[in-house]
Scaffold this motif. Structure first.
Motif, mmCIF file in Angstrom:
data_model
loop_
_atom_site.group_PDB
_atom_site.id
_atom_site.type_symbol
_atom_site.label_atom_id
_atom_site.label_comp_id
_atom_site.label_asym_id
_atom_site.label_seq_id
_atom_site.Cartn_x
_atom_site.Cartn_y
_atom_site.Cartn_z
ATOM 1 N N ILE A 34 93.587 39.192 -9.786
ATOM 2 C CA ILE A 34 92.421 38.170 -9.006
ATOM 3 C C ILE A 34 92.246 39.013 -7.586
ATOM 4 C CG2 ILE A 34 92.193 35.986 -7.974
ATOM 5 C CD1 ILE A 34 91.633 36.173 -10.945
ATOM 6 N N GLU B 229 90.800 28.619 -11.547
ATOM 7 C CA GLU B 229 90.297 29.936 -11.891
ATOM 8 C C GLU B 229 89.759 30.071 -13.387
ATOM 9 O OE1 GLU B 229 88.200 33.200 -10.224
ATOM 10 O OE2 GLU B 229 89.081 31.286 -9.517
ATOM 11 N N SER C 114 96.886 29.756 -12.458
ATOM 12 C CA SER C 114 95.589 29.679 -11.927
ATOM 13 C C SER C 114 94.977 28.258 -11.435
ATOM 14 C CB SER C 114 94.359 30.582 -12.545
ATOM 15 O OG SER C 114 93.915 29.893 -13.525
ATOM 16 N N ASN D 29 90.973 28.013 -2.896
ATOM 17 C CA ASN D 29 91.041 29.434 -2.866
ATOM 18 C C ASN D 29 89.538 29.949 -2.653
ATOM 19 O OD1 ASN D 29 91.305 32.262 -3.378
ATOM 20 N ND2 ASN D 29 91.392 32.056 -5.899
ATOM 21 N N SER E 19 87.870 32.658 -5.050
ATOM 22 C CA SER E 19 87.756 32.425 -6.410
ATOM 23 C C SER E 19 86.404 33.008 -6.867
ATOM 24 C CB SER E 19 87.677 31.036 -6.609
ATOM 25 O OG SER E 19 87.037 30.620 -7.752
ATOM 26 N N LYS E 20 86.377 33.714 -7.907
ATOM 27 C CA LYS E 20 85.273 34.307 -8.699
ATOM 28 C C LYS E 20 84.329 33.477 -9.060
ATOM 29 C CE LYS E 20 86.288 38.874 -10.103
ATOM 30 N NZ LYS E 20 85.917 40.077 -11.316
#
Length: 431
Positions: free
Chosen positions: A17, A98, A105, A125, A128-129
């Motif tokens: 990540i 995530e 996650s 986070n 985070s994507k």
């Protein structure tokens, strides 16, 4: 050995990540920027055609019609395009998870039934994507909210382009989240129960437990000689207006009981979250000026005898009745589906709500409900330059195509994992 393998797998996941983290957060605004020629959707129901919007040092310094306003600084020609305030996602677990299938996650809940002192912000986070993927659709702010238990914890409002949770914070510890007990339950055969709706025999007991906790919090006095009670300390803001009480409730009886109870307890500011049957409680909501964060519009009815389109039109029913309404997205795949927030508002337009009023459901109204309307939610002089330029109507998925987005005047990257994949496979089939 199996435990060691699981630990190694979790560490590899976290390391991966970090290697594929989101785009680097934008630098502070360094020059005056003026957007010229766009249709400006203010976020309070107003529109300015052929607008000029100027912002400097992260704040909007001018907004008016292009025919009456001078331009300065870097000029962005946006003729034929649209400018909107950044969309706001309330009651969200963005950044708290995530990949649902990877337990390591996900950090959206803590052990315990009554834990108002647990702060979701410190688990957020910023890299985070999933958070990154919100920005290309115009979702630029979110209320990060814990889940689970009777009192889940304390939420905070963040902006979605930051190095860490400290940088992301917009409003710290804005409210406490209470999951009101269900007055009815649905029996499940697999648990040895008879199927069908039946009264919750423990409903009164569960409400009394909430009452006892809030009575204790209200009468709690911290002194140098006493032992700190963290849950009570975290709840004190409910009684002086420093924090809001977000009550998650859907059925009419539960909404009425929750509002009546909270007012009897002296809670200053209450928000109903979900509110599936809020249209049946209009009188008490209006009496106490209670806003509602309505569940996602693109969903199925909760009850077999409800109209198929009831979730689509509930925000309009409440808005027409004079209730302050915002849209939220809790439920299945909520983090990933959060990028669809503008289209939930667009769904309400399809039910007859004026388009600018529908826009307010995810901008001005939500900012008021979350208590951040002094700086966010509308395009007005003195407010944060948190806005974006869209090629077309941002509430329509066919034309929600952003060319520029700004948070506090900082130009954001609109590149994400999704856009990379789109480009990759577009090139594949173009050869």
């Amino acid at each position: 050995m199996k435990i060691i393998k699981n630990i190694v797998a979790s560490l590899l996941f976290v390391f991966t990540i970090q290697l594929t983290a989101q785009q680097t957060p934008a630098d502070k605004q360094s020059e005056v920027i003026t957007i010229v020629g766009a249709t400006a959707h203010i976020g309070n129901g107003e529109i300015i055609e052929n607008s000029v919007i100027t912002f400097e040092n992260g704040k909007i310094t001018a907004i008016d019609n292009a025919a009456t306003t001078n331009t300065s600084g870097k000029i962005i020609d946006a003729k034929g395009k649209h400018v909107y305030p950044g969309f706001i996602m309330p009651n969200s677990t963005l950044g708290l998870g995530e990949i649902d299938a990877v337990k390591a996650s996900v950090d959206q809940s803590e052990i315990g039934g009554v834990i108002p002192h647990v702060r979701s912000l410190i688990a957020y986070n910023a890299e985070s994507k999933v958070v990154e993927s919100m920005r290309p659709n115009g979702v630029l702010l979110a209320q990060i909210t814990p889940r689970g238990g009777r009192i889940s914890g304390t939420s905070s409002v963040v902006q979605l382009d930051a190095w860490n949770w400290e940088d992301a914070a917009v409003k710290v510890d804005d409210g406490i989240h209470l999951n009101w007990p269900n007055s009815f339950s649905n029996g499940r055969r697999r648990f040895g129960e008879e199927p069908g709706i039946k009264p919750n025999k423990d409903y009164g007991k569960q409400v009394e437990e909430i009452k006892q906790f809030l009575v204790g919090a209200k009468t709690y006095k911290l002194s140098s000689e006493s032992t700190k009670n963290l849950p009570f300390e975290a709840s004190l803001g409910l009684f002086d207006g420093a924090k809001k009480l977000y009550i998650h409730a859907d059925n009419a009886r539960e909404i009425i009981d929750a509002v009546t109870f909270s007012k009897e307890m002296g809670v200053k500011n209450v928000v109903i979250v979900g509110g599936y049957e809020a249209n049946k409680t209009i009188d008490i909501l209006k009496k106490h000026s209670i806003p509602v964060l309505v569940q996602r519009t693109q969903s199925l009815p909760n009850h077999n005898d409800d109209n198929y389109d009831f979730p689509y039109k509930l925000p309009k029913l409440l808005t027409d009745a004079g209730i302050l309404v915002g849209l939220e997205n809790s439920g299945s795949m909520e983090r990933m589906n959060s990028r669809n927030l503008p289209f939930y508002a667009g769904q309400v337009v399809g039910q007859g709500l004026d388009k600018e009023k529908a826009l307010q459901l995810i901008t001005g109204n939500t900012a008021k409900i979350l208590g951040i309307d002094k700086d966010y939610g509308t395009l007005e002089v003195g407010k944060s330059a948190t806005l974006f330029i869209s090629e077309g109507d941002a509430l329509d998925m066919r034309t929600n195509q952003l060319s520029h987005a700004y948070i506090d005047g900082r130009l954001l990257s609109l590149e994400t994992h999704q856009t990379e994949l789109w480009k990759r496979y577009s090139n594949k089939y173009s050869k």
